[in-house]
Write a protein that holds these residues in place. Structure first.
Motif, PDB file in Angstrom:
ATOM      1  N   LYS A   1       0.834  -1.199   0.000  1.00  0.00           N
ATOM      2  CA  LYS A   1       0.000   0.000   0.000  1.00  0.00           C
ATOM      3  C   LYS A   1       0.875   1.259   0.000  1.00  0.00           C
ATOM      4  N   SER A   2       2.014   1.201   0.676  1.00  0.00           N
ATOM      5  CA  SER A   2       2.949   2.331   0.674  1.00  0.00           C
ATOM      6  C   SER A   2       3.483   2.582  -0.731  1.00  0.00           C
ATOM      7  N   ILE A   3       3.835   1.514  -1.421  1.00  0.00           N
ATOM      8  CA  ILE A   3       4.332   1.651  -2.796  1.00  0.00           C
ATOM      9  C   ILE A   3       3.211   2.153  -3.705  1.00  0.00           C
ATOM     10  N   GLY A   4       1.999   1.652  -3.503  1.00  0.00           N
ATOM     11  CA  GLY A   4       0.853   2.133  -4.280  1.00  0.00           C
ATOM     12  C   GLY A   4       0.631   3.618  -4.072  1.00  0.00           C
ATOM     13  N   ALA A   5       0.735   4.058  -2.833  1.00  0.00           N
ATOM     14  CA  ALA A   5       0.584   5.492  -2.536  1.00  0.00           C
ATOM     15  C   ALA A   5       1.680   6.303  -3.225  1.00  0.00           C
ATOM     16  N   ALA A   6       2.890   5.758  -3.264  1.00  0.00           N
ATOM     17  CA  ALA A   6       3.997   6.444  -3.941  1.00  0.00           C
ATOM     18  C   ALA A   6       3.729   6.562  -5.437  1.00  0.00           C
ATOM     19  N   VAL A   7       3.204   5.490  -6.034  1.00  0.00           N
ATOM     20  CA  VAL A   7       2.896   5.520  -7.470  1.00  0.00           C
ATOM     21  C   VAL A   7       1.805   6.552  -7.758  1.00  0.00           C
ATOM     22  N   VAL A   8       0.756   6.565  -6.933  1.00  0.00           N
ATOM     23  CA  VAL A   8      -0.321   7.542  -7.111  1.00  0.00           C
ATOM     24  C   VAL A   8       0.219   8.961  -6.948  1.00  0.00           C
ATOM     25  N   SER A   9       1.066   9.179  -5.948  1.00  0.00           N
ATOM     26  CA  SER A   9       1.612  10.521  -5.752  1.00  0.00           C
ATOM     27  C   SER A   9       2.485  10.930  -6.934  1.00  0.00           C
ATOM     28  N   PHE A  10       3.208   9.974  -7.514  1.00  0.00           N
ATOM     29  CA  PHE A  10       4.027  10.263  -8.697  1.00  0.00           C
ATOM     30  C   PHE A  10       3.136  10.662  -9.867  1.00  0.00           C
ATOM     31  N   ILE A  11       2.042   9.942 -10.068  1.00  0.00           N
ATOM     32  CA  ILE A  11       1.113  10.256 -11.161  1.00  0.00           C
ATOM     33  C   ILE A  11       0.492  11.637 -10.953  1.00  0.00           C
ATOM     34  N   ILE A  12       0.074  11.926  -9.729  1.00  0.00           N
ATOM     35  CA  ILE A  12      -0.500  13.245  -9.428  1.00  0.00           C
ATOM     36  C   ILE A  12       0.534  14.342  -9.687  1.00  0.00           C
ATOM     37  N   THR A  13       1.775  14.100  -9.305  1.00  0.00           N
ATOM     38  CA  THR A  13       2.840  15.077  -9.531  1.00  0.00           C
ATOM     39  C   THR A  13       3.034  15.330 -11.018  1.00  0.00           C
ATOM     40  N   ILE A  14       3.044  14.271 -11.813  1.00  0.00           N
ATOM     41  CA  ILE A  14       3.203  14.417 -13.271  1.00  0.00           C
ATOM     42  C   ILE A  14       2.042  15.223 -13.844  1.00  0.00           C
ATOM     43  N   VAL A  15       0.806  14.923 -13.405  1.00  0.00           N
ATOM     44  CA  VAL A  15      -0.368  15.659 -13.900  1.00  0.00           C
ATOM     45  C   VAL A  15      -0.255  17.134 -13.528  1.00  0.00           C
ATOM     46  N   ILE A  16       0.121  17.430 -12.284  1.00  0.00           N
ATOM     47  CA  ILE A  16       0.287  18.823 -11.858  1.00  0.00           C
ATOM     48  C   ILE A  16       1.365  19.512 -12.697  1.00  0.00           C
ATOM     49  N   PHE A  17       2.474  18.824 -12.942  1.00  0.00           N
ATOM     50  CA  PHE A  17       3.555  19.381 -13.747  1.00  0.00           C
ATOM     51  C   PHE A  17       3.071  19.694 -15.156  1.00  0.00           C
ATOM     52  N   ILE A  18       2.337  18.785 -15.762  1.00  0.00           N
ATOM     53  CA  ILE A  18       1.835  18.997 -17.130  1.00  0.00           C
ATOM     54  C   ILE A  18       0.869  20.179 -17.166  1.00  0.00           C
ATOM     55  N   VAL A  19      -0.031  20.252 -16.186  1.00  0.00           N
ATOM     56  CA  VAL A  19      -0.979  21.371 -16.127  1.00  0.00           C
ATOM     57  C   VAL A  19      -0.223  22.692 -15.969  1.00  0.00           C
ATOM     58  N   LEU A  20       0.756  22.734 -15.061  1.00  0.00           N
ATOM     59  CA  LEU A  20       1.545  23.954 -14.883  1.00  0.00           C
ATOM     60  C   LEU A  20       2.305  24.316 -16.159  1.00  0.00           C
ATOM     61  N   LEU A  21       2.847  23.341 -16.834  1.00  0.00           N
ATOM     62  CA  LEU A  21       3.569  23.571 -18.079  1.00  0.00           C
ATOM     63  C   LEU A  21       2.638  24.150 -19.138  1.00  0.00           C
ATOM     64  N   ILE A  22       1.425  23.606 -19.245  1.00  0.00           N
ATOM     65  CA  ILE A  22       0.446  24.123 -20.206  1.00  0.00           C
ATOM     66  C   ILE A  22       0.073  25.565 -19.871  1.00  0.00           C
ATOM     67  N   VAL A  23      -0.140  25.845 -18.587  1.00  0.00           N
ATOM     68  CA  VAL A  23      -0.484  27.210 -18.158  1.00  0.00           C
ATOM     69  C   VAL A  23       0.656  28.174 -18.471  1.00  0.00           C
ATOM     70  N   ILE A  24       1.872  27.779 -18.195  1.00  0.00           N
ATOM     71  CA  ILE A  24       3.029  28.641 -18.458  1.00  0.00           C
ATOM     72  C   ILE A  24       3.190  28.886 -19.946  1.00  0.00           C
ATOM     73  N   VAL A  25       3.099  27.835 -20.734  1.00  0.00           N
ATOM     74  CA  VAL A  25       3.241  27.971 -22.197  1.00  0.00           C
ATOM     75  C   VAL A  25       2.120  28.845 -22.741  1.00  0.00           C
ATOM     76  N   ALA A  26       0.902  28.666 -22.261  1.00  0.00           N
ATOM     77  CA  ALA A  26      -0.225  29.466 -22.727  1.00  0.00           C
ATOM     78  C   ALA A  26      -0.060  30.939 -22.323  1.00  0.00           C
ATOM     79  N   SER A  27       0.485  31.175 -21.136  1.00  0.00           N
ATOM     80  CA  SER A  27       0.622  32.547 -20.665  1.00  0.00           C
ATOM     81  C   SER A  27       1.724  33.320 -21.387  1.00  0.00           C
ATOM     82  N   ILE A  28       2.757  32.630 -21.850  1.00  0.00           N
ATOM     83  CA  ILE A  28       3.816  33.342 -22.586  1.00  0.00           C
ATOM     84  C   ILE A  28       3.601  33.289 -24.093  1.00  0.00           C
ATOM     85  N   GLY A  29       2.559  32.571 -24.515  1.00  0.00           N
ATOM     86  CA  GLY A  29       2.149  32.587 -25.919  1.00  0.00           C
ATOM     87  C   GLY A  29       3.025  31.804 -26.871  1.00  0.00           C
ATOM     88  N   ILE A  30       3.562  30.699 -26.430  1.00  0.00           N
ATOM     89  CA  ILE A  30       4.376  29.866 -27.327  1.00  0.00           C
ATOM     90  C   ILE A  30       3.466  28.952 -28.110  1.00  0.00           C
TER      91      ILE A  30
END
Length: 194
Positions: free
Chosen positions: A165-194
């Motif tokens: 369950k600890s490893i499962g929680a780590a995998v879920v947290s990794f996936i959530i982190t990747i999703v947050i990173f992608i969303v932030l990247l999209i927001v940054i790219v959209a805000s600077i107009g690339i």
């Protein structure tokens, strides 16, 4: 106490429970955080220097890195608490801060090496910094993996989770982190107009 921290490196689940019974861990976690910040500050001496116009001054970078590390400490603890809640864990936010702080202990082990390399570099004994940077980055990457293993073990113990369950929680947290990173990247790219 130091011997208990070294034992934590080998058996994080069992040793975290033993440490928790002996004394308050939050002051120890903050001490380890402070020492890991000191280690990071020595790392700045190995960074290649860019042209003055292209980068911030080194004192400003040090201030940003220090403040960022402290803020990140609290954010990561909050994120760990969120994952614990998702998985119905019982650990408190304070315990998450303790766990994250204790998990930084591997970076303290490298502090004497960091200081030695820093001294050899500023005295001119070692002038080829690319070799230092490569060897040091390999060591830091290994310590990062070790730190992550410590987090999984202590996180599971604090929440009453099995290893699976600890490893499962780590995998879920990794996936959530990747999703947050992608969303932030999209927001940054959209805000600077690339």
């Amino acid at each position: 106490m130091l011997s208990n921290l070294f034992r934590l490196m080998i058996n994080p689940r069992k040793q975290y429970a033993a440490l928790k019974e002996q004394r308050p861990l939050l002051p120890i976690a903050f001490s380890i955080l402070a020492l890991s910040i000191i280690t990071s500050l020595f790392e700045f001496s190995f960074l290649p220097v860019a042209e003055e116009e292209e980068m911030l001054s080194q004192p400003v970078l040090i201030l940003i890195a220090t403040a960022g590390t402290v803020v990140l400490f609290f954010v990561i603890a909050a994120f760990m608490k969120l994952i614990a809640v998702i998985f119905e864990g019982k650990a408190t936010y304070k315990e998450m801060m303790e766990i994250y702080g204790l998990s930084l202990f591997p970076y303290i082990i490298i502090l004497p090496v960091t200081v030695l390399l820093f001294l050899l570099h500023i005295t001119g004994i070692i002038t080829e910094t690319s070799v230092i940077v490569e060897l040091y980055s390999i060591a830091v990457n290994l310590l990062t993996v070790w730190s992550f293993i410590l987090i999984i073990g202590m996180f599971g113990e604090a929440n009453g989770f099995s290893i699976g369950k600890s490893i499962g929680a780590a995998v879920v947290s990794f996936i959530i982190t990747i999703v947050i990173f992608i969303v932030l990247l999209i927001v940054i790219v959209a805000s600077i107009g690339i």
